[in-house]
Design a protein around this motif. Structure first.
Motif, PDB file in Angstrom:
ATOM      1  N   ILE A  82       0.834  -1.208   0.000  1.00 38.38           N
ATOM      2  CA  ILE A  82       0.000   0.000   0.000  1.00 38.38           C
ATOM      3  C   ILE A  82       0.867   1.255   0.000  1.00 38.38           C
ATOM      4  CG2 ILE A  82      -1.710   1.290   1.364  1.00 38.38           C
ATOM      5  CD1 ILE A  82      -2.743  -1.356   0.060  1.00 38.38           C
ATOM      6  N   GLY A  83       0.425   2.265  -0.726  1.00 36.70           N
ATOM      7  CA  GLY A  83       1.138   3.543  -0.727  1.00 36.70           C
ATOM      8  C   GLY A  83       0.169   4.699  -0.863  1.00 36.70           C
ATOM      9  N   ALA A  84       0.678   5.909  -0.577  1.00 34.63           N
ATOM     10  CA  ALA A  84      -0.146   7.113  -0.693  1.00 34.63           C
ATOM     11  C   ALA A  84      -0.183   7.526  -2.164  1.00 34.63           C
ATOM     12  CB  ALA A  84       0.420   8.218   0.175  1.00 34.63           C
ATOM     13  N   GLY A  85      -0.954   6.797  -2.930  1.00 34.12           N
ATOM     14  CA  GLY A  85      -1.022   7.042  -4.367  1.00 34.12           C
ATOM     15  C   GLY A  85       0.070   6.282  -5.096  1.00 34.12           C
ATOM     16  N   ALA A  86      -0.090   6.148  -6.408  1.00 34.43           N
ATOM     17  CA  ALA A  86       0.941   5.508  -7.219  1.00 34.43           C
ATOM     18  C   ALA A  86       2.268   6.247  -7.057  1.00 34.43           C
ATOM     19  CB  ALA A  86       0.513   5.493  -8.687  1.00 34.43           C
ATOM     20  N   ASP A  87       2.190   7.559  -6.880  1.00 40.58           N
ATOM     21  CA  ASP A  87       3.415   8.353  -6.734  1.00 40.58           C
ATOM     22  C   ASP A  87       4.282   7.841  -5.578  1.00 40.58           C
ATOM     23  OD1 ASP A  87       2.697   9.971  -8.824  1.00 40.58           O
ATOM     24  OD2 ASP A  87       2.037  11.654  -7.582  1.00 40.58           O
ATOM     25  N   ASP A  88       3.639   7.551  -4.460  1.00 42.56           N
ATOM     26  CA  ASP A  88       4.373   7.072  -3.283  1.00 42.56           C
ATOM     27  C   ASP A  88       5.043   5.734  -3.599  1.00 42.56           C
ATOM     28  OD1 ASP A  88       5.166   7.118  -0.605  1.00 42.56           O
ATOM     29  OD2 ASP A  88       3.386   6.020   0.054  1.00 42.56           O
ATOM     30  N   LEU A  89       4.342   4.895  -4.355  1.00 44.56           N
ATOM     31  CA  LEU A  89       4.899   3.569  -4.684  1.00 44.56           C
ATOM     32  C   LEU A  89       6.028   3.676  -5.693  1.00 44.56           C
ATOM     33  CD1 LEU A  89       1.433   1.974  -4.557  1.00 44.56           C
ATOM     34  CD2 LEU A  89       3.368   1.209  -3.163  1.00 44.56           C
ATOM     35  N   ILE A  90       5.931   4.659  -6.587  1.00 41.40           N
ATOM     36  CA  ILE A  90       7.044   4.902  -7.516  1.00 41.40           C
ATOM     37  C   ILE A  90       8.279   5.279  -6.687  1.00 41.40           C
ATOM     38  CG2 ILE A  90       7.893   6.474  -9.323  1.00 41.40           C
ATOM     39  CD1 ILE A  90       4.855   6.620 -10.272  1.00 41.40           C
ATOM     40  N   GLY A  91       8.059   6.144  -5.698  1.00 38.08           N
ATOM     41  CA  GLY A  91       9.161   6.526  -4.813  1.00 38.08           C
ATOM     42  C   GLY A  91       9.706   5.344  -4.030  1.00 38.08           C
ATOM     43  N   LEU A  92       8.801   4.459  -3.582  1.00 36.21           N
ATOM     44  CA  LEU A  92       9.221   3.295  -2.787  1.00 36.21           C
ATOM     45  C   LEU A  92      10.030   2.309  -3.640  1.00 36.21           C
ATOM     46  CD1 LEU A  92       9.116   1.749  -0.113  1.00 36.21           C
ATOM     47  CD2 LEU A  92       6.904   0.807  -0.837  1.00 36.21           C
ATOM     48  N   VAL A  93       9.612   2.125  -4.873  1.00 35.43           N
ATOM     49  CA  VAL A  93      10.362   1.238  -5.779  1.00 35.43           C
ATOM     50  C   VAL A  93      11.757   1.824  -6.024  1.00 35.43           C
ATOM     51  CG1 VAL A  93      10.468   0.330  -8.142  1.00 35.43           C
ATOM     52  CG2 VAL A  93       8.310   0.228  -6.847  1.00 35.43           C
ATOM     53  N   ALA A  94      11.792   3.153  -6.225  1.00 35.96           N
ATOM     54  CA  ALA A  94      13.098   3.794  -6.456  1.00 35.96           C
ATOM     55  C   ALA A  94      13.983   3.651  -5.215  1.00 35.96           C
ATOM     56  CB  ALA A  94      12.886   5.267  -6.801  1.00 35.96           C
ATOM     57  N   ARG A  95      13.387   3.860  -4.021  1.00 38.33           N
ATOM     58  CA  ARG A  95      14.154   3.760  -2.771  1.00 38.33           C
ATOM     59  C   ARG A  95      14.692   2.350  -2.571  1.00 38.33           C
ATOM     60  NH1 ARG A  95      10.241   4.728   1.849  1.00 38.33           N
ATOM     61  NH2 ARG A  95       9.781   6.506   0.545  1.00 38.33           N
ATOM     62  N   THR A  96      13.928   1.371  -3.009  1.00 40.58           N
ATOM     63  CA  THR A  96      14.286  -0.026  -2.781  1.00 40.58           C
ATOM     64  C   THR A  96      15.343  -0.512  -3.788  1.00 40.58           C
ATOM     65  OG1 THR A  96      12.038  -0.374  -1.971  1.00 40.58           O
ATOM     66  CG2 THR A  96      13.305  -2.351  -2.493  1.00 40.58           C
ATOM     67  N   PHE A  97      15.234  -0.062  -5.020  1.00 44.15           N
ATOM     68  CA  PHE A  97      16.079  -0.666  -6.058  1.00 44.15           C
ATOM     69  C   PHE A  97      17.076   0.292  -6.709  1.00 44.15           C
ATOM     70  CE2 PHE A  97      12.211  -3.289  -5.902  1.00 44.15           C
ATOM     71  CZ  PHE A  97      12.788  -4.515  -5.623  1.00 44.15           C
ATOM     72  N   LEU A  98      17.038   1.570  -6.368  1.00 40.15           N
ATOM     73  CA  LEU A  98      17.959   2.512  -7.000  1.00 40.15           C
ATOM     74  C   LEU A  98      18.826   3.202  -5.960  1.00 40.15           C
ATOM     75  CD1 LEU A  98      15.524   4.066  -9.654  1.00 40.15           C
ATOM     76  CD2 LEU A  98      17.484   2.552 -10.097  1.00 40.15           C
ATOM     77  N   GLY A  99      19.891   3.816  -6.418  1.00 41.22           N
ATOM     78  CA  GLY A  99      20.802   4.547  -5.539  1.00 41.22           C
ATOM     79  C   GLY A  99      21.952   5.060  -6.393  1.00 41.22           C
ATOM     80  N   PRO A 100      22.903   5.756  -5.788  1.00 42.15           N
ATOM     81  CA  PRO A 100      24.044   6.250  -6.564  1.00 42.15           C
ATOM     82  C   PRO A 100      24.739   5.102  -7.296  1.00 42.15           C
ATOM     83  CG  PRO A 100      24.038   7.181  -4.349  1.00 42.15           C
ATOM     84  CD  PRO A 100      22.980   6.133  -4.374  1.00 42.15           C
ATOM     85  N   GLY A 101      25.085   5.329  -8.537  1.00 42.04           N
ATOM     86  CA  GLY A 101      25.771   4.296  -9.323  1.00 42.04           C
ATOM     87  C   GLY A 101      24.807   3.374 -10.053  1.00 42.04           C
ATOM     88  N   ARG A 102      23.516   3.476  -9.737  1.00 44.38           N
ATOM     89  CA  ARG A 102      22.539   2.649 -10.455  1.00 44.38           C
ATOM     90  C   ARG A 102      21.830   3.501 -11.510  1.00 44.38           C
ATOM     91  NH1 ARG A 102      19.907  -1.966  -6.605  1.00 44.38           N
ATOM     92  NH2 ARG A 102      21.870  -2.688  -5.721  1.00 44.38           N
ATOM     93  N   THR A 103      21.180   2.788 -12.439  1.00 46.46           N
ATOM     94  CA  THR A 103      20.573   3.501 -13.569  1.00 46.46           C
ATOM     95  C   THR A 103      19.131   3.058 -13.778  1.00 46.46           C
ATOM     96  OG1 THR A 103      22.728   3.433 -14.626  1.00 46.46           O
ATOM     97  CG2 THR A 103      20.892   4.071 -16.036  1.00 46.46           C
TER      98      THR A 103
END
Ligand code: PMP
Length: 531
Positions: free
Chosen positions: A87-108
């Motif tokens: 669950i997330g606060a809108g799709a936007d929140d889940l987009i952010g959660l996916v980015a937080r989980t799988f992305l970071g410096p050095g990733r693309t």
């Protein structure tokens, strides 16, 4: 002070579209003259099927943080299991959660432009690089996350889910995140693949077809192991308890306007194509119209209060109600086929008032009424509810003088809207009558839709005002309504409490109208032939 973590120099934050009030102010218009076709939300709000009082009855308590009820409802709705829902606060929140989980410096992350800007924003915030690449395994190389918008914003195009699943299988080391915010308008989803293809994530929203953008509710459907990874990183309670309850009830028993929105999307698109404009087939609730200079065209439309989303070489239009779309199409020099839906739009500006009335006869009893006179808003909401109407009224009048002009002009404009929405009045029941008691008060209304405007209004009030409304204005305003609507209206009401008398009168009028306007299909409304 600790410096903010640096963002890449190419990072561009999310920018909200200007409000209707800002658009109005910059073009010397009233807010009532501004129609927004730019936000990709349905023209009418979703209706909570959980009583609001109940939803708001425990505001001192936190939401149940696993969102079990909402996850169960989302799972049943989407054909998954509750442990596959995040669950997330809108799709936007889940987009952010996916980015937080799988992305970071050095990733693309990869996007295919043009697309929804939040993918690049969420990726950039995590410090990841963003590339614009075609969605082919060779072109994507070793990206970490592929953001797929399906149906696509802004073009409305759809990629078949099995092609996206094939892409995810071909990129087993990456995450393929599929934003299905517009799923309900295209009906195709990657959800059936997520268990078997665990690097595939579907992101859904209650903001679009469900009409609950203000609630901020979204959910992701993923393999249960991925759901657990996402859940570990989500904030403890991103969705408020009332929003979660309303959303769960809506997912359990969806009441959507998708059919009528799609019919309108197609009517608008057909008109644009017939006028020689280009307009790709859309699977969302908007149409994309490539043009030579989208910024210039959108600017010209905006000067007339018609707000579309602008791109350098295109505009994007989210259709509203038929009569409202006709206004936009007329401004584009396009003539549409008539809509079978019975709706009307009245926009009027006089020295005393400026107002907009948008009416749909075959509605779902939804109203949004802001006239500045609270009790009039209440009465019109009752008229809409009992009349089976969808009604939006926005009015700004000279209330600094008194409410006289606003009350009369609003009721007259609702009458005009009714006349326009009734069109040729063919196949209607013609007569309607209703008696409505309200405690000690009792009202009777009778309506004849034959084109002989006449009003008999007898409202027995004992005082002068209810709230901000002088009651002496009501009989005259109802008369104006009847005359402008071009029909015969009788209303009688009496009782001890003036609030009840007026409210019962509007409820009875709504009920009588609903009967008279019903299509009985016989077309035998009058011995003289047509009404
Ligand atoms: N995804 C896409 C493609 C969108 O167009 C939008 C709405 N602008 C969103 C997500 C946002 O959805 P939500 O309101 O659920 O955050």
């Amino acid at each position: 002070m600790t410096a903010a973590r640096a963002l890449h120099e190419s990072f561009a934050p999310y920018v909200w579209a200007r409000t209707a009030a800002d658009v109005a102010a910059s073009h010397g218009l009233s807010v009532a003259e501004v129609l927004r076709f730019d936000a990709n939300v349905p023209p009418l709000p979703g209706v909570p099927s959980v009583p609001l009082g109940e939803s708001f009855s425990a505001l001192n308590e936190y939401p149940e943080g696993t969102y079990r009820e909402l996850r169960e409802a989302a799972a049943a709705y989407s054909g998954a299991e509750p442990d596959e829902i995040v669950i997330g606060a809108g799709a936007d929140d889940l987009i952010g959660l996916v980015a937080r989980t799988f992305l970071g410096p050095g990733r693309t992350a990869a996007v295919q432009l043009p697309t929804y800007p939040l993918y690049a924003i969420a990726s950039g915030i995590e410090g990841a690089g963003v590339v614009d690449a075609p969605f082919e395994p060779d072109a994507l190389g070793d990206v970490d996350v592929v953001w797929v918008c399906n149906p696509a914003n802004p073009t409305g195009e759809l990629v078949e889910p099995d092609a996206i699943a094939a892409l995810a299988r071909a990129l087993p080391d990456a995450i393929v995140a599929v934003d299905e915010a517009y799923f309900e308008y295209g009906g195709r989803t990657v959800v059936p693949f997520v268990r078997e293809v665990p690097n595939l994530i579907a992101i859904r929203s209650l903001s679009k077809a469900f009409g609950f953008a203000a609630l901020r509710v979204g959910y992701a459907v993923v393999a249960s192991g991925v759901a657990a990874e996402l859940d570990r990183r989500r904030s403890p309670a991103p969705v408020s308890a009332p929003a979660a309850r309303i959303a769960a009830a809506a997912l359990r028993d969806p009441v959507l306007d998708v059919e009528s929105e799609i019919a309108e999307r197609e009517r608008v698109r057909d008109a644009l194509l017939a006028a020689g404009l280009d307009c790709p087939r859309s699977f969302a609730n908007f149409v994309y119209v490539p043009v030579e200079d989208g910024l210039e065209l959108a600017g010209r439309l905006e000067e007339r209060g018609l707000v579309v989303r602008r791109y350098p070489y295109a505009i994007r239009i989210t259709p509203r109600l038929p009569a409202e779309n006709d206004r936009l199409l007329a401004a584009l020099g396009v003539s549409p086929a008539a809509s079978p839906a019975r709706s009307a739009l009245v926009v009027r500006t006089t020295a005393e008032t400026s107002l907009r009335v948008s009416l749909s006869l075959d509605g779902r009893r939804r109203s949004r009424v802001h006239t500045g006179v609270g009790f009039l808003d209440h009465l019109l909401a009752q008229l809409a509810f009992h009349g089976g109407l969808d009604l939006e009224v926005i009015a700004g009048g000279d209330l600094d003088v008194d409410e006289h002009h606003t009350v009369e002009d609003v009721m007259a404009a609702v009458g005009v809207a009714l006349r326009e929405a009734l069109g040729a009045r063919e196949g209607l029941t013609r007569y309607g009558a209703a008696t409505v008691p309200m405690d000690e008060a009792r009202a009777t209304a009778a309506v004849d839709l034959v084109r002989r405007p006449h009003a008999e209004i007898r409202l027995a009030f004992s005082g002068d005002r209810v709230g901000g409304l002088a009651l002496t204005l009501l009989p005259h305003a109802l008369e104006r309504f009847a005359i402008e609507a071009g029909c015969t209206v009788h209303v009688e009401a009496a009782g001890e409490d003036d609030h009840h008398v007026a409210e019962a009168a509007f409820k009875a009028l709504g009920r009588a109208l609903a009967q008279a306007c019903a299509r009985d299909g016989t077309g035998l409304g009058s011995t003289k032939g047509a009404l």
